[in-house]
Structures are given as structure tokens and as C-alpha cells.
Design an enzyme around this catalytic site. Structure first.
Site, PDB file in Angstrom:
ATOM      1  N   VAL A 112      22.197  26.348  51.619  1.00  0.00           N
ATOM      2  CA  VAL A 112      22.739  27.167  52.710  1.00  0.00           C
ATOM      3  C   VAL A 112      23.229  26.272  53.841  1.00  0.00           C
ATOM      4  CG1 VAL A 112      22.166  28.882  54.470  1.00  0.00           C
ATOM      5  CG2 VAL A 112      21.332  29.173  52.130  1.00  0.00           C
ATOM      6  N   ASP A 118      25.124  29.245  58.585  1.00  0.00           N
ATOM      7  CA  ASP A 118      24.267  28.068  58.645  1.00  0.00           C
ATOM      8  C   ASP A 118      22.930  28.385  59.302  1.00  0.00           C
ATOM      9  OD1 ASP A 118      23.682  25.237  58.436  1.00  0.00           O
ATOM     10  OD2 ASP A 118      24.044  25.107  60.583  1.00  0.00           O
ATOM     11  N   ASP A 127      19.546  29.209  57.063  1.00  0.00           N
ATOM     12  CA  ASP A 127      18.743  28.299  56.247  1.00  0.00           C
ATOM     13  C   ASP A 127      17.255  28.432  56.542  1.00  0.00           C
ATOM     14  OD1 ASP A 127      18.903  27.194  58.756  1.00  0.00           O
ATOM     15  OD2 ASP A 127      19.717  25.264  58.114  1.00  0.00           O
ATOM     16  N   GLY A 128      16.928  28.637  57.824  1.00  0.00           N
ATOM     17  CA  GLY A 128      15.522  28.828  58.172  1.00  0.00           C
ATOM     18  C   GLY A 128      14.959  30.107  57.581  1.00  0.00           C
ATOM     19  N   ASP A 140      19.511  19.537  58.170  1.00  0.00           N
ATOM     20  CA  ASP A 140      20.143  20.533  59.028  1.00  0.00           C
ATOM     21  C   ASP A 140      20.613  19.905  60.335  1.00  0.00           C
ATOM     22  OD1 ASP A 140      20.875  23.207  59.826  1.00  0.00           O
ATOM     23  OD2 ASP A 140      19.124  23.199  61.121  1.00  0.00           O
ATOM     24  N   ASP A 144      24.528  19.396  61.420  1.00  0.00           N
ATOM     25  CA  ASP A 144      24.968  20.045  62.661  1.00  0.00           C
ATOM     26  C   ASP A 144      25.829  19.093  63.479  1.00  0.00           C
ATOM     27  OD1 ASP A 144      23.745  22.422  62.094  1.00  0.00           O
ATOM     28  OD2 ASP A 144      22.013  22.093  63.414  1.00  0.00           O
TER      29      ASP A 144
END
Length: 211
Positions: free
Chosen positions: A23, A58, A61-62, A79, A83
Site C-alpha cells: 500500500v 498512502d 498503510d497503517g 513509509d 514520503d
């Protein structure tokens, strides 16, 4: 409130087999490709809308990590790293436009300043955390910076006067203020009598989730 929206989406993505890292990669790749394709061509509104979609993706993802119970230190590292790439691509694509058909050297230079200062905002936090102190202060973390630049760029093509220049000047000012805030905060924490340890003035950046 945000988790009420992201949690079901995260569970849905987990059910179809997507991992948190996948993701993250899809979201960051979408932002990079969109920014470097649409912005240099002057398609500022379309580019901003598509970038926003991938940036929001995005954020899931968490939620996927929680749904799969697979949160990891490397996932957080990946991540944070991607970013930085995505943020750089947005401003690089915009600067490409200013240098080319946009024909505005001053705004191109201002965009370059925003790019560099954005990296500094993240680096200072990462370096402070590498030295063992927290540095979460600042008026312009990643979310604020993204909102400012995407709204300003998108509305500029709709004919809102001065919105693009104003947004970039605002972004530059807030980024500079955040840098100063984090330098002052880090200095205070490192000089605190309770500070126990650190690595001196080394140059290597430590892994961080800072923004």
C-alpha cells in the site's frame, strides 16, 4: 474520526491480499508519477486531484497493518522514506513547470526553497530522535505542507488570483518557521540536565518516522 473511515478500508485491502508495504509503495509511486506527468504539462488541477487520491491511499498503510496485525519497524521506515520521495516529486514537478512553460523563475526558485526546507524539517526531527530526544514541534508538518501546496496548485488553474504564489510563500514561511522551532526545541532538550547520552555531532541521519 479518521480511523472510522480508514479501518474498514484497511480491512478490505487486507482481505484482498495487500500488505502495508505494498500500500505504501502504490501510494508513493502514484504520487510521484502523477506529479512528474501532470505538473510539467501545466495540468495543475488534474494533477492535484490525482495526487490527492494517491496520497490518501498512502494513508491506509497503517490501517492495513492494524487489520493484519503486521506493524513493523521496517514498514514505518519505508513509509517515512517514500514520503520524502513523494514530497520531492510534487515540488520538482511544479518547479519543472515554472522553468518551462510556466516561465516564472522567481516561483521556480521559491519552489526549490520549499523543497529544501521540507527536507530540513524532516531531517532535523530524525536527527534529534537519533540523539535520543523528541522533536514534534512545528507549525508545518507533512500534512499541513501537502494541503497548502495541493490546494494552491489546484485552485490556480481554476483562475483564483494569486493563489499559487501566495500558497508557495505561505509554505516557505511556515517551513522556515518550523525549522527554527525544531532547532530551538532540540537545543533546549539536548542542553537539559536530564539528557543522558547521544552521539555527538555525527553526520548520519537516523531512522525516523518524522515528517
Amino acid at each position: 474520526m479518521i480511523s472510522r473511515v480508514t479501518a474498514p478500508l484497511g480491512r478490505s485491502l487486507a482481505r484482498i491480499g495487500l500488505t502495508p508495504n505494498i500500500v505504501t509503495i502504490i501510494g508513493a509511486t502514484g504520487v510521484v508519477v502523477s506529479a512528474l506527468y501532470f505538473y510539467p504539462r501545466g495540468q495543475l488541477y488534474a494533477g492535484s486531484v490525482i495526487i490527492t487520491v494517491f496520497a490518501l491511499f498512502d494513508m491506509l498503510d497503517g490501517a492495513v497493518a492494524r487489520a493484519k496485525d503486521s506493524a513493523s519497524a521496517f514498514g514505518a521506515f519505508l513509509d517515512s522514506s517514500l514520503d520524502r520521495v513523494a514530497d520531492a516529486a510534487i515540488l520538482a514537478g511544479l518547479m519543472w513547470w515554472f522553468v518551462g512553460e510556466g516561465d516564472d523563475p522567481m516561483l521556480a526558485g521559491l519552489t526549490l526553497f520549499c523543497l529544501i526546507s521540507g527536507f530540513m524539517v524532516s531531517y532535523i526531527k530524525a536527527r534529534a530522535e537519533g540523539l535520543g530526544v523528541n522533536c514534534d514541534v512545528g507549525v508545518a508538518e507533512r500534512t499541513e505542507r501537502l494541503v497548502i501546496v495541493l490546494v494552491a496548485v489546484g485552485l490556480s488553474e481554476l483562475g483564483v488570483p494569486y493563489i499559487l504564489a501566495g500558497g508557495l510563500w505561505l509554505l516557505a514561511g511556515m517551513s522556515l518557521l518550523t525549522i527554527l522551532q525544531r532547532l530551538v526545541e532540540t537545543r533546549a532538550r539536548l542542553n537539559d540536565p536530564g539528557y543522558a547520552g547521544g552521539e555527538g555531532n555525527g553526520e548520519d541521519e537516523k531512522t525516523s518516522n518524522g515528517a
